[in-house]
Design a protein around this motif. Structure first.
Motif, PDB file in Angstrom:
ATOM      1  N   GLN A  89      -9.140   2.470  -4.144  1.00  0.00           N
ATOM      2  CA  GLN A  89      -8.016   2.407  -4.950  1.00  0.00           C
ATOM      3  C   GLN A  89      -8.081   0.930  -4.008  1.00  0.00           C
ATOM      4  O   GLN A  89      -6.967  -0.233  -5.265  1.00  0.00           O
ATOM      5  N   HIS A  90      -8.602   0.452  -3.397  1.00  0.00           N
ATOM      6  CA  HIS A  90      -8.304  -1.191  -3.097  1.00  0.00           C
ATOM      7  C   HIS A  90      -9.057  -2.054  -4.276  1.00  0.00           C
ATOM      8  O   HIS A  90      -8.657  -3.352  -4.145  1.00  0.00           O
TER       9      HIS A  90
ATOM     10  N   HIS B 204       1.003  -0.936   0.007  1.00  0.00           N
ATOM     11  CA  HIS B 204       0.177  -0.043   0.323  1.00  0.00           C
ATOM     12  C   HIS B 204       0.781   1.213   0.279  1.00  0.00           C
ATOM     13  O   HIS B 204       1.931   1.346   0.375  1.00  0.00           O
ATOM     14  N   GLY B 205       0.041   2.217  -0.787  1.00  0.00           N
ATOM     15  CA  GLY B 205       0.964   3.400  -0.771  1.00  0.00           C
ATOM     16  C   GLY B 205       0.509   4.245   0.232  1.00  0.00           C
ATOM     17  O   GLY B 205      -0.046   4.117   1.259  1.00  0.00           O
ATOM     18  N   VAL B 206       0.344   5.843   0.543  1.00  0.00           N
ATOM     19  CA  VAL B 206       0.059   6.906   1.124  1.00  0.00           C
ATOM     20  C   VAL B 206      -1.925   6.619   1.170  1.00  0.00           C
ATOM     21  O   VAL B 206      -2.400   6.335   1.588  1.00  0.00           O
ATOM     22  N   ILE B 207      -2.390   5.959  -0.301  1.00  0.00           N
ATOM     23  CA  ILE B 207      -3.420   6.176  -0.736  1.00  0.00           C
ATOM     24  C   ILE B 207      -4.484   5.318  -0.065  1.00  0.00           C
ATOM     25  O   ILE B 207      -5.236   5.244   1.105  1.00  0.00           O
ATOM     26  N   ARG B 208      -3.496   4.001  -0.332  1.00  0.00           N
ATOM     27  CA  ARG B 208      -4.961   2.898   0.290  1.00  0.00           C
ATOM     28  C   ARG B 208      -4.589   2.895   1.418  1.00  0.00           C
ATOM     29  O   ARG B 208      -5.155   1.813   2.689  1.00  0.00           O
ATOM     30  N   SER B 209      -3.188   2.975   2.331  1.00  0.00           N
ATOM     31  CA  SER B 209      -2.848   2.496   3.946  1.00  0.00           C
ATOM     32  C   SER B 209      -4.152   3.508   4.410  1.00  0.00           C
ATOM     33  O   SER B 209      -3.857   2.887   5.796  1.00  0.00           O
TER      34      SER B 209
ATOM     35  N   VAL C 268     -13.073  -4.973   3.038  1.00  0.00           N
ATOM     36  CA  VAL C 268     -12.276  -4.004   4.469  1.00  0.00           C
ATOM     37  C   VAL C 268     -11.058  -3.369   3.055  1.00  0.00           C
ATOM     38  O   VAL C 268     -11.202  -4.346   2.103  1.00  0.00           O
ATOM     39  N   GLY C 269     -11.138  -2.453   3.361  1.00  0.00           N
ATOM     40  CA  GLY C 269     -10.805  -1.760   2.369  1.00  0.00           C
ATOM     41  C   GLY C 269     -11.552  -0.143   2.168  1.00  0.00           C
ATOM     42  O   GLY C 269     -12.751  -0.633   0.734  1.00  0.00           O
TER      43      GLY C 269
END
Length: 173
Positions: free
Chosen positions: A135-136, A54-59, A73-74
């Motif tokens: 984005q997940h 995960h990058g900043v967005i998905r994290s 989840v996500g």
């Protein structure tokens, strides 16, 4: 409702957007605090959907149940924000590309607000696909060998444009 790749607004429903203030303060801070990223990083570098990491967005929404379907989840980045200074009904949709630098995107949004004196950056909310689409689900679809069919992509964005009512097009060399 199934938590689709993109926002699935109901008819006459204005989807949430992220405030310009939040983008220039908290989101930019999260980018800068991530190893290897800075204000000159592109959206594609901030969230590389080719990788499971995960990058900043998905994290942001990695452990949050998606409020759109309430089962998986996500969650989308924007679904993880609270407070009027951070998230609210989208004022406009931003047309841009994932190859733009985050500093250029933020500078463009700030300049747009400043050129429209009635736009308070804390109360001006941008529907920006990288943060407002889940984005997940995009990553999962890509991993399953899928792509969003053009007709579905077109309808989702057309619906958002119609429901939000305003588009700001960013054009950058």
């Amino acid at each position: 409702m199934f938590c689709n790749l993109f926002s699935c607004p109901k008819p006459k429903h204005v989807p949430n957007g992220v405030s310009v203030h939040y983008l220039k303060t908290q989101f930019l801070r999260e980018v800068k605090e991530t190893e290897g990223l800075n204000e000159n990083s592109t959206i594609r570098e901030i969230e590389d959907l080719r990788w499971a990491k995960h990058g900043v967005i998905r994290s942001k929404g990695a452990s949050i149940v998606c409020p759109r379907d309430e089962t998986t989840v996500g969650a989308a980045y924007s679904d993880c924000l609270n407070g009027d200074d951070n998230v609210g009904l989208a004022t406009f949709m931003l047309s841009y590309t994932w190859n733009y630098k985050i500093c250029d995107i933020i500078d463009t949004l700030v300049a747009h607000c400043e050129s429209n004196k009635d736009m308070d950056q804390k109360l001006t909310y941008v529907w920006i696909c990288c943060l407002c689409n889940n984005q997940h689900r995009v990553y999962e679809e890509k991993q399953n060998g899928g792509n969003v069919p053009f007709d579905e992509f077109h309808e989702i964005f057309r619906t958002n444009v119609v429901n939000i009512g305003h588009v700001v097009a960013m054009m950058f060399p």
